[in-house]
Enzyme design. Structure first.
Site: not given
Length: 274
Positions: A128, A148
């Site tokens: 990210e 995730e």
């Protein structure tokens, strides 16, 4: 990717989790937790936010080069112990997500071009972070992924938004929903990486050369280009309006005159940001 220049100077104060260095008009931000694969803690987010603010406000800094210390990882993501800490409430989680979103968003929104130089693991929050840069290059052995979902979570630091914008919603969903790991070659095919290089020595030189090339560009034009492209993600008309006004203003800059004269004389322009 460690510094390969003897002329680098420490800048922007002292930090616990990262280092900042300056080589001419390129400022390097180095995530400095190599024993922990440069995983991201709340302290790192706070220090990264401060470093970005300081360096973007420095008119002598013309490009930010983001990398990880050591030879194993750019960043393997969020420090799990911080996420699974006793007493962590849903409200705490929301605040942690917002802190990461705001910090990474500063890279996306800052006027200075940002290059992420990726060597090794680039996973979860680390991916990210890289997604928030303007350009990304990597070594051929680097590994990418948003794992995730394997933890029952989702990317909470902008990954559900920026990755789709960068490589398309279908590819982004593939990466997020599967939680799989992807080689650098495949991420280049997806459009996530601008360049993939073999060999650490060639990679270090290529990263700095790219940063130096951007640092030599016209700062005012770069600033407005970032702003127009960012505005146009959600509203094409707004992006076009910024583009049009910027085009007109740039015609009245010294940089434009320098660029035209250099082009006419078959020379390299020397932009000053005026």
């Amino acid at each position: 990717m460690e510094s390969n220049s003897d002329d680098s100077d420490a800048i922007a104060g002292e930090f616990e989790t990262l280092r900042t260095e300056r080589t001419d008009d390129v400022a390097r931000i180095i995530l400095d937790r190599p024993d922990d694969l440069n995983t991201i803690t709340p302290t790192l987010l706070e220090e990264l936010s401060t470093a970005i603010d300081t360096l973007d406000a420095d008119s002598d800094v013309r490009c930010l080069l983001l990398s990880g210390a050591g030879e194993r990882a750019f960043s393997a993501g969020a420090e799990l112990s911080a996420l699974a800490a006793d007493g962590m409430t849903a409200t705490d989680g929301v605040e942690l997500a917002r802190t990461g979103q705001q910090t990474f968003g500063k890279l996306d929104a800052c006027d200075t071009p940002v290059v992420a130089a990726i060597d090794g693991f680039c996973l979860g929050g680390g991916m990210e972070l890289a997604t928030a840069a303007d350009l990304r290059i990597a070594t051929a052995g680097s590994t990418f992924g948003q794992p995730e979902h394997n933890l029952g979570l989702l990317p909470g630091w902008g990954g559900t938004q920026r990755l789709s914008t960068l490589i398309g919603e279908s590819r982004a969903k593939e990466i997020i929903f599967t939680g799989d790991r992807y080689p650098a070659s495949e991420m280049a095919d997806y459009g996530f990486l601008a360049r993939v290089l073999d060999g650490d020595e060639a990679f270090g030189s290529a990263a700095m050369e790219l940063a130096e090339q951007l640092a030599a560009g016209p700062p005012i034009a770069q600033k407005y280009t970032k702003r127009a492209m960012r505005a146009g993600r959600d509203d094409t008309d707004a992006g076009l309006e910024i583009e049009a006004h910027a085009f007109g203003q740039l015609l009245d800059t010294t940089d434009f005159t320098e660029g035209v004269n250099a082009f006419g004389n078959d020379e390299e322009p020397e932009f000053t940001g005026r």
